[in-house]
Motif scaffolding. Structure first.
Motif, PDB file in Angstrom:
ATOM      1  N   SER A 134       0.807  -1.219   0.000  1.00  0.00           N
ATOM      2  CA  SER A 134       0.000   0.000   0.000  1.00  0.00           C
ATOM      3  C   SER A 134       0.840   1.270   0.000  1.00  0.00           C
ATOM      4  O   SER A 134       0.294   2.382  -0.049  1.00  0.00           O
ATOM      5  CB  SER A 134      -0.941   0.015   1.215  1.00  0.00           C
ATOM      6  OG  SER A 134      -0.199   0.055   2.423  1.00  0.00           O
ATOM      7  N   ALA A 135       2.148   1.125   0.068  1.00  0.00           N
ATOM      8  CA  ALA A 135       3.012   2.304   0.014  1.00  0.00           C
ATOM      9  C   ALA A 135       2.974   2.906  -1.385  1.00  0.00           C
ATOM     10  O   ALA A 135       2.746   2.199  -2.371  1.00  0.00           O
ATOM     11  CB  ALA A 135       4.438   1.916   0.386  1.00  0.00           C
ATOM     12  N   TRP A 136       3.194   4.197  -1.465  1.00  0.00           N
ATOM     13  CA  TRP A 136       3.202   4.871  -2.753  1.00  0.00           C
ATOM     14  C   TRP A 136       4.520   4.577  -3.447  1.00  0.00           C
ATOM     15  O   TRP A 136       5.570   4.478  -2.797  1.00  0.00           O
ATOM     16  CB  TRP A 136       3.047   6.367  -2.582  1.00  0.00           C
ATOM     17  CG  TRP A 136       1.864   6.770  -1.762  1.00  0.00           C
ATOM     18  CD1 TRP A 136       0.778   5.988  -1.454  1.00  0.00           C
ATOM     19  CD2 TRP A 136       1.655   8.029  -1.136  1.00  0.00           C
ATOM     20  NE1 TRP A 136      -0.092   6.701  -0.671  1.00  0.00           N
ATOM     21  CE2 TRP A 136       0.405   7.957  -0.457  1.00  0.00           C
ATOM     22  CE3 TRP A 136       2.361   9.214  -1.072  1.00  0.00           C
ATOM     23  CZ2 TRP A 136      -0.114   9.029   0.262  1.00  0.00           C
ATOM     24  CZ3 TRP A 136       1.848  10.293  -0.361  1.00  0.00           C
ATOM     25  CH2 TRP A 136       0.621  10.200   0.292  1.00  0.00           C
ATOM     26  N   SER A 137       4.446   4.498  -4.758  1.00  0.00           N
ATOM     27  CA  SER A 137       5.649   4.101  -5.471  1.00  0.00           C
ATOM     28  C   SER A 137       5.731   4.816  -6.820  1.00  0.00           C
ATOM     29  O   SER A 137       4.727   4.976  -7.510  1.00  0.00           O
ATOM     30  CB  SER A 137       5.643   2.582  -5.686  1.00  0.00           C
ATOM     31  OG  SER A 137       6.780   2.169  -6.393  1.00  0.00           O
ATOM     32  N   VAL A 138       6.934   5.243  -7.155  1.00  0.00           N
ATOM     33  CA  VAL A 138       7.207   5.787  -8.489  1.00  0.00           C
ATOM     34  C   VAL A 138       8.223   4.850  -9.136  1.00  0.00           C
ATOM     35  O   VAL A 138       9.354   4.731  -8.652  1.00  0.00           O
ATOM     36  CB  VAL A 138       7.769   7.213  -8.415  1.00  0.00           C
ATOM     37  CG1 VAL A 138       8.021   7.750  -9.826  1.00  0.00           C
ATOM     38  CG2 VAL A 138       6.830   8.129  -7.648  1.00  0.00           C
ATOM     39  N   PRO A 139       7.833   4.165 -10.208  1.00  0.00           N
ATOM     40  CA  PRO A 139       8.718   3.149 -10.768  1.00  0.00           C
ATOM     41  C   PRO A 139       9.918   3.736 -11.491  1.00  0.00           C
ATOM     42  O   PRO A 139       9.923   4.898 -11.906  1.00  0.00           O
ATOM     43  CB  PRO A 139       7.799   2.413 -11.756  1.00  0.00           C
ATOM     44  CG  PRO A 139       6.760   3.416 -12.126  1.00  0.00           C
ATOM     45  CD  PRO A 139       6.553   4.266 -10.916  1.00  0.00           C
ATOM     46  N   ASP A 140      10.927   2.902 -11.631  1.00  0.00           N
ATOM     47  CA  ASP A 140      12.127   3.212 -12.418  1.00  0.00           C
ATOM     48  C   ASP A 140      12.804   4.489 -11.941  1.00  0.00           C
ATOM     49  O   ASP A 140      13.160   5.358 -12.744  1.00  0.00           O
ATOM     50  CB  ASP A 140      11.762   3.330 -13.909  1.00  0.00           C
ATOM     51  CG  ASP A 140      11.135   2.052 -14.432  1.00  0.00           C
ATOM     52  OD1 ASP A 140      11.622   0.968 -14.062  1.00  0.00           O
ATOM     53  OD2 ASP A 140      10.148   2.141 -15.179  1.00  0.00           O
ATOM     54  N   ALA A 141      12.975   4.612 -10.655  1.00  0.00           N
ATOM     55  CA  ALA A 141      13.611   5.805 -10.098  1.00  0.00           C
ATOM     56  C   ALA A 141      14.238   5.464  -8.757  1.00  0.00           C
ATOM     57  O   ALA A 141      13.792   4.562  -8.054  1.00  0.00           O
ATOM     58  CB  ALA A 141      12.595   6.931  -9.918  1.00  0.00           C
ATOM     59  N   ALA A 142      15.273   6.237  -8.428  1.00  0.00           N
ATOM     60  CA  ALA A 142      15.843   6.206  -7.084  1.00  0.00           C
ATOM     61  C   ALA A 142      15.401   7.471  -6.365  1.00  0.00           C
ATOM     62  O   ALA A 142      15.260   8.528  -6.987  1.00  0.00           O
ATOM     63  CB  ALA A 142      17.364   6.143  -7.149  1.00  0.00           C
ATOM     64  N   LEU A 143      15.180   7.341  -5.069  1.00  0.00           N
ATOM     65  CA  LEU A 143      14.721   8.496  -4.296  1.00  0.00           C
ATOM     66  C   LEU A 143      15.898   9.390  -3.935  1.00  0.00           C
ATOM     67  O   LEU A 143      16.874   8.948  -3.335  1.00  0.00           O
ATOM     68  CB  LEU A 143      14.013   8.040  -3.025  1.00  0.00           C
ATOM     69  CG  LEU A 143      13.346   9.176  -2.234  1.00  0.00           C
ATOM     70  CD1 LEU A 143      12.079   9.633  -2.952  1.00  0.00           C
ATOM     71  CD2 LEU A 143      13.008   8.739  -0.819  1.00  0.00           C
ATOM     72  N   GLY A 144      15.759  10.674  -4.279  1.00  0.00           N
ATOM     73  CA  GLY A 144      16.805  11.635  -3.940  1.00  0.00           C
ATOM     74  C   GLY A 144      16.386  12.623  -2.878  1.00  0.00           C
ATOM     75  O   GLY A 144      17.227  13.319  -2.315  1.00  0.00           O
ATOM     76  N   GLY A 145      15.092  12.695  -2.608  1.00  0.00           N
ATOM     77  CA  GLY A 145      14.597  13.631  -1.598  1.00  0.00           C
ATOM     78  C   GLY A 145      13.106  13.456  -1.440  1.00  0.00           C
ATOM     79  O   GLY A 145      12.429  12.885  -2.300  1.00  0.00           O
ATOM     80  N   LEU A 146      12.582  13.942  -0.321  1.00  0.00           N
ATOM     81  CA  LEU A 146      11.169  13.761   0.012  1.00  0.00           C
ATOM     82  C   LEU A 146      10.660  14.988   0.736  1.00  0.00           C
ATOM     83  O   LEU A 146      11.352  15.554   1.579  1.00  0.00           O
ATOM     84  CB  LEU A 146      11.009  12.530   0.921  1.00  0.00           C
ATOM     85  CG  LEU A 146       9.639  12.311   1.573  1.00  0.00           C
ATOM     86  CD1 LEU A 146       8.594  11.952   0.521  1.00  0.00           C
ATOM     87  CD2 LEU A 146       9.718  11.222   2.634  1.00  0.00           C
TER      88      LEU A 146
END
Lengths: 389, 106
Positions: free
Chosen positions: A174-186
């Motif tokens: 159920s967590a939100w997800s953006v595919p094909d990416a690494a997280l750099g900030g939130l």
């Protein structure tokens, strides 16, 4: 270790900074109390300069953390401090005016309590490797408009990666997800959250794009804007190598600010490293405030100060030291504290964030005061290795 | 702008330890600052870190002395301490591949 504080009411006026002495040999009597008035106009350091490329990661002198296993929860009562402390409600986030100091700061500082809450065991972050910002995963935290804690991370599934935002009670599916990416900030927004995204190539130097995505409260992606996307890393002007960034949100203007390190190929045939600063409006339209903000720009921080966003960067060449400005078109690399630096990726210091004290911004940092801050290893490519080492 | 005048703190690191992973957040509503940092020992193959906090005011006066955090309350090098409108401060860490949210209430 130290802190500098900087007046918000007088832009170039008196400022206060807290600093911390680092290293193995803290000199005696290193506490220098008081804030000094800063006269004159800001020095504009770093216009037009370029510094050489850096290795993967690009952070200077940031020691890795071990973080051994331990108990899932615990409470650490704050030592020191006494009694009731300050009553009333806490200031929201930052900002808020500070009243006169109490008779003793020990009376004002109530002992703290700490709790630890494990997230769902299915929310497993990619832990990286030595070539991807070290082995310690990034897990930035934000608090949304409803007061719910959000935690972001990069998740690996087979050979693919996704940027994930989880609420404290989210399950893995159920967590939100953006595919094909690494997280750099939130950061949280008034109606959801936003993520600074990087090309998930595990070789930082080989990354070719950076983006920002804004997510609604149901986790759907409202928009995703590429800040840059280079067809290759060989052509002059191509940007890449995005790393070590921050993302901030200004509710008043419904605007996001992205600030991170990256590389760009110049006409000398070399990929140089520098800062990238941009804003994105509510519809996702990017305005590049500076495509080359500090060189090198080894580390970055953002602080939302009412309707403005304060920026600090850590430079080792153009300029050398900690530099500050508010995010606006063509920001300046105003050095607020000079640090010894070698021009090839190392400085005698680390950033420690920014704290809004109402009338001032405190900017903690670490430095080793046994090293003269005017020690200069020269200008790349003519670096004195004896000093640089 | 030129150099500002720092207020120097004395974290008194253990012998041989290197300071790192400095963090800061506003603490309470009296203009105090929570400072958190790691003291690193060992080398890249065998690193070891211990985490500490201290609360200071804007003059650098120590309002709560240096206090060690248990390993379960560690923080990561690359992330910030985040303040909640209710005054609590949070960060996250990863222990044995599991994400943990750490909340500190002044």
């Amino acid at each position: 270790m130290g802190t500098v504080t900087r007046s918000k009411t007088m832009f170039w006026g008196a400022s206060l900074l807290i600093a911390a002495c680092g290293g193995e040999d803290p000199p005696a009597g290193m506490r220098v109390a008081g804030s000094g008035a800063v006269g004159g106009l800001p020095g504009v350091a770093g216009a037009g300069g370029m510094a050489p490329p850096l290795g993967a990661g690009g952070n200077a002198n940031v020691a890795g953390s071990g973080g051994g296993a331990g108990n899932a929860s615990g409470t650490a009562g704050g030592a020191g401090g006494t009694g009731a402390g300050i009553g009333g409600q806490a200031a929201a986030g930052g900002g808020g005016m500070i009243g006169p100091p109490p008779a003793s700061c020990g009376e004002a500082a109530r002992p703290y309590q700490v709790s630890v809450t494990p997230l769902d065991a299915g929310l497993v972050p990619y832990s990286g490797d030595r070539s991807w910002a070290g082995a310690t995963p990034r897990v930035p935290v934000a608090v949304d408009a409803a007061g719910t804690w959000l935690v972001g991370f990069t998740r690996q599934s087979g050979t693919s990666y996704s940027a994930v935002i989880a609420r404290q009670d989210s399950m893995a599916d159920s967590a939100w997800s953006v595919p094909d990416a690494a997280l750099g900030g939130l950061t949280a927004t008034k109606d959801g959250a936003a993520a600074l995204l990087f090309d998930p190539n595990t070789m930082v130097d080989a990354r070719v794009w950076a983006a920002v995505a804004r997510l609604a409260s149901d986790g759907s992606v409202q928009w995703k804007t590429e800040l840059f996307h280079s067809p290759n890393l060989e052509d002059e002007g191509t940007k890449g190598g995005a790393s070590s960034g921050r993302l901030a949100y200004v509710p008043d203007s419904d605007t996001l600010f992205a600030y991170f390190g990256h590389t760009q190929r110049y006409d000398d045939g070399v990929r140089h490293q520098g800062g990238y600063l941009a804003s994105l409006d509510a519809g996702g339209t990017q305005q590049v405030l500076s495509g080359w903000f500090g060189s090198h720009n080894l580390d970055q921080r953002l602080l939302v100060d009412a309707a403005r966003v304060a920026t600090v960067g850590l430079g080792d060449a153009y300029p050398k030291g900690i530099f500050f400005d508010y995010a606006a078109m063509r920001p300046r690399t105003n050095v607020i504290y000079r640090l010894a630096a070698d021009g090839v990726g190392s400085t005698n210091g680390q950033l420690g964030g920014m704290v809004d004290l109402g009338s001032e911004i405190a900017i903690p940092f670490i430095t080793n005061r046994s090293v003269a801050q005017d020690l200069d290893a020269g200008t790349w490519p003519d670096i004195d290795d004896a000093i640089s080492m | 702008m030129g150099d500002l005048s720092p207020v120097w703190l004395m974290p008194a690191p253990a012998a041989g330890a290197r300071l790192g992973s400095l963090k800061a957040a506003r603490y309470g509503d009296a203009g105090l600052i929570l400072i958190a940092w790691a003291e690193n020992t060992g080398n890249s193959r065998m690193p070891s870190s211990t985490y500490f906090t201290m609360v200071v005011d804007r003059t650098g006066a120590v309002c709560q002395p240096k206090t060690a955090l248990p390993a379960a309350q560690a923080f990561t090098p690359g992330d910030d301490l985040i303040a909640h409108p209710d005054g609590s401060i949070a960060w996250a860490n990863v222990q044995s591949n599991r994400i943990q949210l750490v909340k500190l209430v002044p």
